[in-house]
Enzyme design. Structure first.
Site, PDB file in Angstrom:
ATOM      1  N   ARG A 197       0.858  -1.190   0.000  1.00 59.40           N
ATOM      2  CA  ARG A 197       0.000   0.000   0.000  1.00 59.40           C
ATOM      3  C   ARG A 197       0.890   1.235   0.000  1.00 59.40           C
ATOM      4  O   ARG A 197       1.734   1.405   0.876  1.00 59.40           O
ATOM      5  CB  ARG A 197      -0.922   0.034   1.213  1.00 59.40           C
ATOM      6  CG  ARG A 197      -2.057   1.069   1.061  1.00 59.40           C
ATOM      7  CD  ARG A 197      -2.868   1.237   2.329  1.00 59.40           C
ATOM      8  NE  ARG A 197      -2.122   1.900   3.374  1.00 59.40           N
ATOM      9  CZ  ARG A 197      -1.944   1.409   4.599  1.00 59.40           C
ATOM     10  NH1 ARG A 197      -2.461   0.247   4.938  1.00 59.40           N
ATOM     11  NH2 ARG A 197      -1.239   2.075   5.496  1.00 59.40           N
ATOM     12  N   GLU A 213       4.596   7.173   2.309  1.00 61.44           N
ATOM     13  CA  GLU A 213       5.413   5.976   2.507  1.00 61.44           C
ATOM     14  C   GLU A 213       4.863   4.849   1.657  1.00 61.44           C
ATOM     15  O   GLU A 213       3.740   4.914   1.138  1.00 61.44           O
ATOM     16  CB  GLU A 213       5.431   5.566   3.977  1.00 61.44           C
ATOM     17  CG  GLU A 213       4.079   5.157   4.529  1.00 61.44           C
ATOM     18  CD  GLU A 213       4.128   4.786   6.001  1.00 61.44           C
ATOM     19  OE1 GLU A 213       5.233   4.762   6.571  1.00 61.44           O
ATOM     20  OE2 GLU A 213       3.067   4.502   6.584  1.00 61.44           O
ATOM     21  N   ASN A 215       4.177   0.822   2.095  1.00 63.00           N
ATOM     22  CA  ASN A 215       4.099  -0.279   3.056  1.00 63.00           C
ATOM     23  C   ASN A 215       4.230  -1.614   2.337  1.00 63.00           C
ATOM     24  O   ASN A 215       3.460  -1.908   1.414  1.00 63.00           O
ATOM     25  CB  ASN A 215       2.753  -0.233   3.783  1.00 63.00           C
ATOM     26  CG  ASN A 215       2.527   1.081   4.506  1.00 63.00           C
ATOM     27  OD1 ASN A 215       2.997   1.279   5.609  1.00 63.00           O
ATOM     28  ND2 ASN A 215       1.800   1.993   3.860  1.00 63.00           N
ATOM     29  N   SER A 220      -2.752  -2.926   6.145  1.00 64.61           N
ATOM     30  CA  SER A 220      -4.026  -3.200   6.805  1.00 64.61           C
ATOM     31  C   SER A 220      -5.217  -2.552   6.107  1.00 64.61           C
ATOM     32  O   SER A 220      -5.075  -1.700   5.236  1.00 64.61           O
ATOM     33  CB  SER A 220      -3.974  -2.723   8.251  1.00 64.61           C
ATOM     34  OG  SER A 220      -3.715  -1.334   8.288  1.00 64.61           O
ATOM     35  N   LYS A 372      11.893   3.086   5.777  1.00 65.02           N
ATOM     36  CA  LYS A 372      11.978   4.521   5.512  1.00 65.02           C
ATOM     37  C   LYS A 372      13.326   4.893   4.891  1.00 65.02           C
ATOM     38  O   LYS A 372      13.401   5.755   4.008  1.00 65.02           O
ATOM     39  CB  LYS A 372      11.776   5.303   6.815  1.00 65.02           C
ATOM     40  CG  LYS A 372      10.501   4.989   7.579  1.00 65.02           C
ATOM     41  CD  LYS A 372       9.265   5.357   6.803  1.00 65.02           C
ATOM     42  CE  LYS A 372       8.015   5.250   7.683  1.00 65.02           C
ATOM     43  NZ  LYS A 372       7.761   3.870   8.171  1.00 65.02           N
ATOM     44  N   LYS A 426      11.390  10.845  10.836  1.00 65.81           N
ATOM     45  CA  LYS A 426      10.828   9.494  10.837  1.00 65.81           C
ATOM     46  C   LYS A 426      11.860   8.438  11.230  1.00 65.81           C
ATOM     47  O   LYS A 426      12.945   8.372  10.649  1.00 65.81           O
ATOM     48  CB  LYS A 426      10.286   9.146   9.450  1.00 65.81           C
ATOM     49  CG  LYS A 426       9.067   9.949   9.029  1.00 65.81           C
ATOM     50  CD  LYS A 426       8.511   9.415   7.711  1.00 65.81           C
ATOM     51  CE  LYS A 426       7.164  10.023   7.393  1.00 65.81           C
ATOM     52  NZ  LYS A 426       6.556   9.393   6.190  1.00 65.81           N
ATOM     53  N   GLU A 430       6.986   1.057  11.733  1.00 63.53           N
ATOM     54  CA  GLU A 430       5.672   1.031  11.113  1.00 63.53           C
ATOM     55  C   GLU A 430       4.619   1.053  12.216  1.00 63.53           C
ATOM     56  O   GLU A 430       4.899   0.785  13.376  1.00 63.53           O
ATOM     57  CB  GLU A 430       5.500  -0.233  10.255  1.00 63.53           C
ATOM     58  CG  GLU A 430       6.577  -0.426   9.204  1.00 63.53           C
ATOM     59  CD  GLU A 430       6.570   0.637   8.139  1.00 63.53           C
ATOM     60  OE1 GLU A 430       5.515   1.271   7.934  1.00 63.53           O
ATOM     61  OE2 GLU A 430       7.621   0.850   7.504  1.00 63.53           O
ATOM     62  N   GLY A 431       3.372   1.370  11.817  1.00 59.03           N
ATOM     63  CA  GLY A 431       2.266   1.220  12.756  1.00 59.03           C
ATOM     64  C   GLY A 431       1.690   2.502  13.318  1.00 59.03           C
ATOM     65  O   GLY A 431       0.697   2.475  14.017  1.00 59.03           O
ATOM     66  N   ARG A 513      -7.997   7.518   4.731  1.00 60.81           N
ATOM     67  CA  ARG A 513      -8.021   7.781   6.169  1.00 60.81           C
ATOM     68  C   ARG A 513      -8.120   9.289   6.397  1.00 60.81           C
ATOM     69  O   ARG A 513      -7.416  10.061   5.743  1.00 60.81           O
ATOM     70  CB  ARG A 513      -6.767   7.226   6.845  1.00 60.81           C
ATOM     71  CG  ARG A 513      -6.750   5.711   6.955  1.00 60.81           C
ATOM     72  CD  ARG A 513      -5.408   5.183   7.390  1.00 60.81           C
ATOM     73  NE  ARG A 513      -4.408   5.419   6.352  1.00 60.81           N
ATOM     74  CZ  ARG A 513      -3.112   5.101   6.472  1.00 60.81           C
ATOM     75  NH1 ARG A 513      -2.676   4.553   7.590  1.00 60.81           N
ATOM     76  NH2 ARG A 513      -2.265   5.340   5.494  1.00 60.81           N
TER      77      ARG A 513
END
Length: 537
Positions: A197, A213, A215, A220, A372, A426, A430-431, A513
């Site tokens: 993603r 970024e 992923n 998810s 990253k 950064k 992740e998360g 989002r």
């Protein structure tokens, strides 16, 4: 007895595969096909002729770009009594259609299915988004899929790019250790599966779509994102006279079924009908329903890394054996954060999986390709040319890069200390909830400078993107909140190849989002944002 895939043996690859116009059939254990609607996956091979969005013709020409405007439709002008009616219907829809997560106030909600359910945090209305930018993001997905694959094969690039980071970041160091062991074994991943993603924001000042970024592990919400799109279409149909918004402007979202198709095809390529698909999960997972939706058509087993470490072993032929069952595909929805490895047992499990012949989603090389630091390295001049040959594709990717810098760039570091509001700092994590913003950037940079060690290698600096702020109604815990918000668009991509044959390389739906404009972080699971869909303008 652990469940397998025998229900699918009678279906061809073409029948199982989901494209933009068709969806799945589900086979029963008797081999007969069962049709109907199963949540985010319409389990029928019939043409979609409902209110789904028809293909939209877009243009990337600058003259065709429609800038998002804060006054396209002021959602805050919707009257309170109408909002309450829509909220009620939205909550009913979420409950009936599985748009749910575990309730944080319920101790068992992340462990026992069906206990402590609550609607997923959602935006009550879709977010307006330029059609041309939507098309641009989708067109990038196959190129980025191919880029990840080629980067993963360049072990020297991965090891050298992360060599300073490993000295100060124990988590990255352990991942690199596993990668090094695979190189020593001369371990080749002939079948490579990526479910990615790429996340973007639309910068208001430049009107450029800029990448946040990429992923490559545990991307998810492929299922819940589909459900939010359906929720918004349903509400716009029901309240069409009051809102005057066309539900067909919400584009079709097939992320869940396309991810499921890619997992199935990876399993089929292994040519072992007795093998199972393993989903690696966290000990507590309140987002388990997003994962379970993905496997309404793919039968799987769920284990933590600790359980894999306790139950798993490697057979002489390279098969991963888990409590007597052969595993052909391993899909990670955990393993991306240090807390997923509380002991050596979990690291032993990760190594065991990598040593096996199972298809990994992602492999250790794919995982590292999504860090990253690698993102920052690829943004350097002439680096994309190392992996991509098509000049037009290189230009498309480079155009979406925001400013990215190593902390070894002293000029940029000084500028970041003077104007910290223009940067994001950064770490290799992740998360959500890990980035540093505002004056915290200056403080962190000064602390690293004062320490005089190589701690700077644990971070990168990124240009801060300032997207358009729009009106929104955010729904969390059954309570609507009118606020000013900004949004982040994620485009899913599926990639599968076996040797020289590319089986799948496509964009695979989207995730929107939305968060209040005063919030820096944007993770839904971390509690910063809500799930949303897009309304093309």
């Amino acid at each position: 007895m652990l469940a397998k895939f025998p229900a699918f043996v009678s279906l061809s690859t073409e029948e199982i595969y989901n494209c933009s116009s068709y969806t799945f059939r589900r086979a029963t254990n008797s081999g007969k096909l069962r049709t109907g609607y199963w949540g985010p996956i319409a389990l029928s091979m019939e043409k979609i002729e409902s209110s789904s969005a028809s293909p939209l013709k877009c243009s990337l020409a600058d003259t065709d770009v429609k800038e998002m405007s804060e006054d396209i439709f002021d959602l805050h002008s919707v009257k309170a009594d109408l909002i309450q009616k829509i909220v009620y219907d939205a909550l009913v829809w979420c409950s009936l259609n599985g748009l749910v997560v575990g309730d944080r106030t319920s101790p068992k909600s992340g462990v026992v299915p069906g206990v402590g359910l609550i609607h997923a945090p959602v935006s009550l209305f879709p977010t307006f988004f330029p059609e041309s930018k939507w098309k641009q993001a989708r067109e990038l997905a196959p190129v980025l899929n191919e880029l990840v694959d080629r980067v993963s094969l360049d072990s020297k690039f991965l090891q050298e790019s992360l060599s300073r980071t490993r000295k100060v970041d124990a988590f990255t160091s352990r991942l690199l250790d596993i990668h090094s062991k695979m190189l020593e074994m001369n371990k080749k991943e002939e079948i490579r599966l990526g479910l990615h993603r790429s996340d973007y924001m639309l910068d208001k000042k430049t009107n450029l779509l800029l990448q946040i970024e990429l992923n490559t592990i545990s991307s998810s919400f492929p299922a819940l994102s589909c459900l939010v799109s359906e929720l918004h279409r349903s509400l716009l149909r029901q309240y069409k006279d009051s809102l005057d918004l066309d539900p067909k402007r919400i584009p079709e979202n097939n992320a869940n079924s396309q991810f499921a198709a890619a997992l199935y095809k990876a399993w089929a390529e292994c040519n072992n009908p007795k093998a199972v698909v393993l989903v690696v999960v966290q000990n507590e997972e309140r987002n388990m329903y997003d994962q379970h939706w993905l496997f309404t058509v793919l039968i799987s087993i769920r284990k933590t890394l600790g359980e894999v470490g306790s139950l798993g072993k490697l057979l002489s032929d390279g098969t991963l054996d888990l409590d007597g069952e052969a595993v052909s595909v391993v899909y990670f929805r955990a393993g991306y954060t240090p807390t997923d490895y509380p002991s050596e047992l979990e690291w032993e499990a990760r190594l065991l999986i990598e040593q096996s012949n199972a298809v990994k989603c992602p492999s250790i090389a794919y995982h590292l390709a999504g860090t990253k630091k690698i993102q920052q390295e690829l943004a350097k001049p002439n680096q994309l040319e190392r992996f991509l040959n098509n000049k037009d594709e290189i230009e498309k990717v480079r155009k979406c890069f925001a400013g990215l810098w190593s902390l070894e760039d002293s000029k940029t570091v000084e500028n970041a200390k003077e104007k910290p509001e223009l940067y994001v700092m950064k770490p290799q994590r992740e998360g959500g909830g890990n980035n540093i913003y505002g004056d915290g950037v200056r403080i962190a940079l000064e602390q690293i400078e004062k320490a005089g060690n190589e701690e700077d290698a644990a971070y990168i600096l990124m240009q801060r993107i300032f997207p358009t702020i729009s009106s929104a109604v955010l729904l969390r815990d059954g309570t609507p909140r009118k606020d000013h918000a900004l949004s982040e668009l994620g485009i899913y991509g599926a990639y599968l190849r076996n040797g020289e044959k590319v089986i799948i390389n496509e964009h695979s739906g989207y995730l929107m989002r939305t968060k209040v404009s005063s919030s820096d972080e944007g993770g839904v699971a971390a509690g910063f944002a809500v799930l949303d869909s897009i309304y093309l303008v």
